[in-house]
Motif scaffolding. Structure first.
Motif, mmCIF file in Angstrom:
data_model
loop_
_atom_site.group_PDB
_atom_site.id
_atom_site.type_symbol
_atom_site.label_atom_id
_atom_site.label_comp_id
_atom_site.label_asym_id
_atom_site.label_seq_id
_atom_site.Cartn_x
_atom_site.Cartn_y
_atom_site.Cartn_z
ATOM 1 N N ASP A 127 -19.030 -39.078 -8.877
ATOM 2 C CA ASP A 127 -19.813 -39.536 -7.722
ATOM 3 C C ASP A 127 -21.305 -39.467 -8.022
ATOM 4 O O ASP A 127 -22.052 -40.404 -7.713
ATOM 5 C CB ASP A 127 -19.490 -38.694 -6.481
ATOM 6 C CG ASP A 127 -18.108 -38.978 -5.921
ATOM 7 O OD1 ASP A 127 -17.506 -40.007 -6.308
ATOM 8 O OD2 ASP A 127 -17.636 -38.157 -5.112
ATOM 9 N N LEU A 128 -21.757 -38.392 -8.633
ATOM 10 C CA LEU A 128 -23.161 -38.237 -8.988
ATOM 11 C C LEU A 128 -23.573 -39.294 -10.006
ATOM 12 O O LEU A 128 -24.622 -39.924 -9.874
ATOM 13 C CB LEU A 128 -23.425 -36.838 -9.542
ATOM 14 C CG LEU A 128 -24.849 -36.560 -10.028
ATOM 15 C CD1 LEU A 128 -25.843 -36.729 -8.878
ATOM 16 C CD2 LEU A 128 -24.944 -35.175 -10.630
ATOM 17 N N SER A 129 -22.732 -39.511 -11.003
ATOM 18 C CA SER A 129 -23.007 -40.537 -12.017
ATOM 19 C C SER A 129 -23.133 -41.926 -11.385
ATOM 20 O O SER A 129 -24.037 -42.684 -11.716
ATOM 21 C CB SER A 129 -21.897 -40.536 -13.066
ATOM 22 O OG SER A 129 -22.076 -41.579 -13.980
ATOM 23 N N ASN A 130 -22.245 -42.227 -10.449
ATOM 24 C CA ASN A 130 -22.308 -43.532 -9.765
ATOM 25 C C ASN A 130 -23.577 -43.683 -8.947
ATOM 26 O O ASN A 130 -24.185 -44.752 -8.907
ATOM 27 C CB ASN A 130 -21.075 -43.724 -8.875
ATOM 28 C CG ASN A 130 -19.836 -44.022 -9.687
ATOM 29 O OD1 ASN A 130 -19.910 -44.530 -10.800
ATOM 30 N ND2 ASN A 130 -18.691 -43.686 -9.132
ATOM 31 N N ARG A 131 -24.002 -42.608 -8.290
ATOM 32 C CA ARG A 131 -25.234 -42.667 -7.498
ATOM 33 C C ARG A 131 -26.451 -42.849 -8.391
ATOM 34 O O ARG A 131 -27.366 -43.591 -8.061
ATOM 35 C CB ARG A 131 -25.379 -41.424 -6.637
ATOM 36 C CG ARG A 131 -24.500 -41.429 -5.402
ATOM 37 C CD ARG A 131 -24.935 -40.358 -4.409
ATOM 38 N NE ARG A 131 -24.935 -39.029 -4.955
ATOM 39 C CZ ARG A 131 -23.917 -38.168 -4.901
ATOM 40 N NH1 ARG A 131 -22.810 -38.526 -4.288
ATOM 41 N NH2 ARG A 131 -24.023 -36.983 -5.434
#
Length: 109
Positions: free
Chosen positions: A101-105
């Motif tokens: 999720d952090l990588s996608n953001r």
């Protein structure tokens, strides 16, 4: 197990081979398990011992994790390794999901 509960929510499982299972009772009207949490239910077996079942809460449902029919009186020692492994896997999946999720953001900034 008290009459007004539907099982026990597993709070913590010791990594020690003879370590404890920390539980809290789940009220009979509890809607469903939170994701990554486990519920134990036990009742006397028909001949001897205890019939023990474990359920795991997933994102959209609750699934049967394992059964230990006619488990001996010291059944917490029998089920502890399975519960410990599953909690470890759930923790690892939660960390991996958070990282994705952090990588996608970060890629959409």
């Amino acid at each position: 197990m008290p009459d007004d509960v539907r099982g026990a929510l597993v709070q913590r499982v010791s990594a020690l081979p003879d370590g404890p299972l920390d539980i809290t009772w789940l009220a009979a009207d509890t809607p469903r398990l939170p994701q990554g949490r486990m519920r134990l239910h036990w009742e006397p077996a028909s001949h001897t011992g205890w019939d023990v079942t474990a359920h795991l809460g997933l994102a959209t449902t609750e699934v049967h994790l394992a059964s230990w029919p006619a488990a001996p009186d010291d059944w917490p020692h029998l089920v502890r390794p399975t519960l410990h492994e599953v909690l470890g896997l759930c923790t690892a999946l939660a960390v991996a999901t958070a990282a994705l999720d952090l990588s996608n953001r970060l890629t959409h900034v």
